[in-house]
Design a protein around this motif. Structure first.
Motif, PDB file in Angstrom:
ATOM      1  N   MET A 331       0.829  -1.213   0.000  1.00 43.49           N
ATOM      2  CA  MET A 331       0.000   0.000   0.000  1.00 43.49           C
ATOM      3  C   MET A 331       0.862   1.262   0.000  1.00 43.49           C
ATOM      4  SD  MET A 331      -3.243  -0.952   0.010  1.00 43.49           S
ATOM      5  CE  MET A 331      -4.013   0.581   0.514  1.00 43.49           C
ATOM      6  N   HIS A 332       2.115   1.135   0.432  1.00 39.95           N
ATOM      7  CA  HIS A 332       3.032   2.283   0.478  1.00 39.95           C
ATOM      8  C   HIS A 332       3.805   2.479  -0.825  1.00 39.95           C
ATOM      9  CE1 HIS A 332       2.848   3.746   4.611  1.00 39.95           C
ATOM     10  NE2 HIS A 332       2.805   2.494   5.035  1.00 39.95           N
ATOM     11  N   TYR A 333       3.751   1.506  -1.736  1.00 39.23           N
ATOM     12  CA  TYR A 333       4.665   1.540  -2.875  1.00 39.23           C
ATOM     13  C   TYR A 333       4.390   2.729  -3.794  1.00 39.23           C
ATOM     14  CZ  TYR A 333       7.399   0.217  -6.916  1.00 39.23           C
ATOM     15  OH  TYR A 333       8.303   0.225  -7.946  1.00 39.23           O
ATOM     16  N   PHE A 334       5.471   3.414  -4.148  1.00 37.84           N
ATOM     17  CA  PHE A 334       5.364   4.528  -5.096  1.00 37.84           C
ATOM     18  C   PHE A 334       6.579   4.575  -5.988  1.00 37.84           C
ATOM     19  CE2 PHE A 334       6.151   9.013  -6.291  1.00 37.84           C
ATOM     20  CZ  PHE A 334       5.050   9.172  -7.137  1.00 37.84           C
ATOM     21  N   ASP A 335       6.312   4.614  -7.285  1.00 38.09           N
ATOM     22  CA  ASP A 335       7.331   4.809  -8.309  1.00 38.09           C
ATOM     23  C   ASP A 335       6.687   5.716  -9.355  1.00 38.09           C
ATOM     24  OD1 ASP A 335       9.052   4.753 -10.439  1.00 38.09           O
ATOM     25  OD2 ASP A 335       9.040   2.581 -10.710  1.00 38.09           O
ATOM     26  N   PRO A 336       7.191   6.922  -9.532  1.00 33.80           N
ATOM     27  CA  PRO A 336       6.550   7.860 -10.463  1.00 33.80           C
ATOM     28  C   PRO A 336       6.459   7.340 -11.889  1.00 33.80           C
ATOM     29  CG  PRO A 336       8.719   8.657  -9.761  1.00 33.80           C
ATOM     30  CD  PRO A 336       8.381   7.511  -8.884  1.00 33.80           C
ATOM     31  N   GLN A 337       7.266   6.322 -12.229  1.00 35.63           N
ATOM     32  CA  GLN A 337       7.214   5.748 -13.570  1.00 35.63           C
ATOM     33  C   GLN A 337       6.243   4.573 -13.674  1.00 35.63           C
ATOM     34  OE1 GLN A 337      11.120   4.951 -15.201  1.00 35.63           O
ATOM     35  NE2 GLN A 337      12.004   6.743 -14.221  1.00 35.63           N
ATOM     36  N   ASP A 338       5.615   4.202 -12.540  1.00 30.08           N
ATOM     37  CA  ASP A 338       4.670   3.094 -12.522  1.00 30.08           C
ATOM     38  C   ASP A 338       3.256   3.654 -12.379  1.00 30.08           C
ATOM     39  OD1 ASP A 338       4.494  -0.138 -11.807  1.00 30.08           O
ATOM     40  OD2 ASP A 338       2.898   1.042 -10.905  1.00 30.08           O
ATOM     41  N   GLU A 339       2.462   3.513 -13.430  1.00 26.00           N
ATOM     42  CA  GLU A 339       1.136   4.136 -13.474  1.00 26.00           C
ATOM     43  C   GLU A 339       0.237   3.658 -12.341  1.00 26.00           C
ATOM     44  OE1 GLU A 339      -2.685   4.401 -16.548  1.00 26.00           O
ATOM     45  OE2 GLU A 339      -0.734   3.744 -17.275  1.00 26.00           O
ATOM     46  N   GLN A 340       0.278   2.362 -12.041  1.00 17.38           N
ATOM     47  CA  GLN A 340      -0.594   1.849 -10.982  1.00 17.38           C
ATOM     48  C   GLN A 340      -0.207   2.380  -9.605  1.00 17.38           C
ATOM     49  OE1 GLN A 340      -1.459  -2.333 -10.869  1.00 17.38           O
ATOM     50  NE2 GLN A 340      -2.078  -2.419 -13.016  1.00 17.38           N
ATOM     51  N   SER A 341       1.084   2.525  -9.348  1.00 12.41           N
ATOM     52  CA  SER A 341       1.495   3.054  -8.040  1.00 12.41           C
ATOM     53  C   SER A 341       1.096   4.518  -7.901  1.00 12.41           C
ATOM     54  CB  SER A 341       3.009   2.887  -7.830  1.00 12.41           C
ATOM     55  OG  SER A 341       3.746   3.856  -8.541  1.00 12.41           O
ATOM     56  N   VAL A 342       1.136   5.263  -8.996  1.00  8.29           N
ATOM     57  CA  VAL A 342       0.693   6.660  -8.970  1.00  8.29           C
ATOM     58  C   VAL A 342      -0.803   6.717  -8.658  1.00  8.29           C
ATOM     59  CG1 VAL A 342       0.357   8.736 -10.367  1.00  8.29           C
ATOM     60  CG2 VAL A 342       2.501   7.445 -10.548  1.00  8.29           C
TER      61      VAL A 342
END
Length: 383
Positions: A331-342
């Motif tokens: 739930m914490h995952y964020f990668d600006p290049q990953d659309e789903q994490s955004v």
């Protein structure tokens, strides 16, 4: 015999293409990467390198590689000529290839070709049903006829495959061990087995869940926890004794569930876990945390690798503390290049973590499991 395979990525070349060649098929790839197609066509094949055999080279011959856009008519004709159709495009991309497969199946009908097996070799539960559903959306009222033209058996796929460059070419490093399990119930003819060295079963789901929950789930667990701790590669995570022990514990929670559901012997599951840990700890290879953690919304969905075993353990009264921790970390995952994490982090910011848990996992608020996930989410909050 001829096989048409969608997707010339690491699984497509390193696993399915290898098995197709070993089964005597002339292989045509359908791939969007123009440069990779040019390389395959220039070589009339591609190279694999066996990791456990000191990267011994293995050449896989191919008929050709086609683009789904610029070679559309040739792709349709290749489907007409094919004796088997397979895919390894990543589950999220099945909707993109469904219209093309539909066009090929309709062309087969016009040509009077027999019913054909279409194997969706994707890392997703009930992958054949997913592909069939996407084709059905495209076909509408013609779906009954499509079912007469093609069968979509579910599969379970497992092999260590890593893209690399060797001798100036795009290649794939592969593990020696692999497992392709095919649901016999879904084949055109149960007596005609399309791929050599596959496992054919009438009880696919237990193999699907063992692979998806222990291998993919354990790998995802490691990736999301490792991401929070700042690791960049999976090898760094698995070289940490403490983290490796926690990963094993998360897998053991899942093993207890599979033992209860399917009577897998616990000794056999423990050996399976040791095999998985050894694979992910293989020296000399590099796998990124970013690759493993991509598409967190799909991995958090109710039927996928993180949420499903967690929910089922809760329902069965089995411990799931480590599984809860991995789910909360995702739930914490964020990668600006990953659309789903955004999308995931945007939803949390616009609503809150409690609502996001229910929205993405289906775990209802005001339940013990929801509260446990929310507690772990707060505990893992970066400071």
């Amino acid at each position: 015999m001829r096989a048409l395979h969608f997707g010339a990525g690491s699984i497509g070349r390193g696993f399915i293409g290898d098995l197709l060649a070993g089964s005597g098929y002339d292989i045509t790839f359908v791939e969007r990467n123009v440069e990779l197609n040019a390389q395959i066509n220039a070589q009339h094949g591609y190279n694999l390198y066996l990791i456990e055999k000191e990267y011994q080279k293995k050449f896989i011959p191919t008929l050709r590689a086609l683009s789904p856009e610029s070679d559309f008519p040739a792709v349709v004709q290749a489907m007409v000529d094919a004796d088997l159709i397979t895919t390894a495009v990543w589950a999220d991309n099945l909707p993109k290839i469904a219209p093309l497969i539909l066009a090929g199946l309709l062309a087969r009908r016009r040509a009077g070709r027999p019913r054909i097996n279409v194997l969706a070799c994707e890392n997703a539960l009930l992958n054949g049903e997913i592909l069939r559903r996407e084709i059905q959306r495209c076909a509408g009222s013609e779906m009954a006829e499509i079912d007469e033209l093609a069968a979509f058996p579910n599969t379970a796929v497992d092999r260590m495959v890593l893209t690399t460059r060797r001798e100036g070419l795009d290649a794939v490093d592969i593990g020696v061990d692999y497992e392709l399990v095919i649901d016999k119930n879904g084949l055109v003819d149960e007596g005609a087995l399309p791929v050599n060295d596959a496992i054919y079963t009438h009880d696919l789901r237990k193999y699907l869940e063992r692979k998806l929950y222990i291998i993919n789930g354990g790998h995802a667990w490691a990736g999301y926890i490792g991401h929070l701790k700042g690791y960049q590669t999976m090898q760094e995570i698995f070289s940490n004794d403490g983290l490796r022990g926690e990963i094993q514990q998360s897998m053991r929670e899942t093993a207890q569930l599979l033992h209860l559901k399917y009577a897998f012997p616990l000794v056999e599951l423990e050996e399976y876990i040791r095999f998985v840990i050894k694979r992910f700890s293989t020296p000399g290879i590099t796998d990124t945390v970013r690759r493993v953690c991509r598409s967190p919304i799909r991995k958090l969905s109710p039927e996928d690798r993180l949420t499903a075993p967690c929910v089922q353990c809760e329902a069965a009264g089995l411990p799931a503390d480590y599984l809860v921790k991995g789910l909360a970390a995702a739930m914490h995952y964020f990668d600006p290049q990953d659309e789903q994490s955004v999308t995931l982090q945007k939803y949390i910011a616009e609503h809150n973590a409690s609502q996001a848990i229910t929205h993405f996992t289906g775990v209802l608020q005001n339940t013990r499991l929801h509260d446990a996930i929310l507690f772990q989410y707060a505990a893992l909050m970066p400071h």
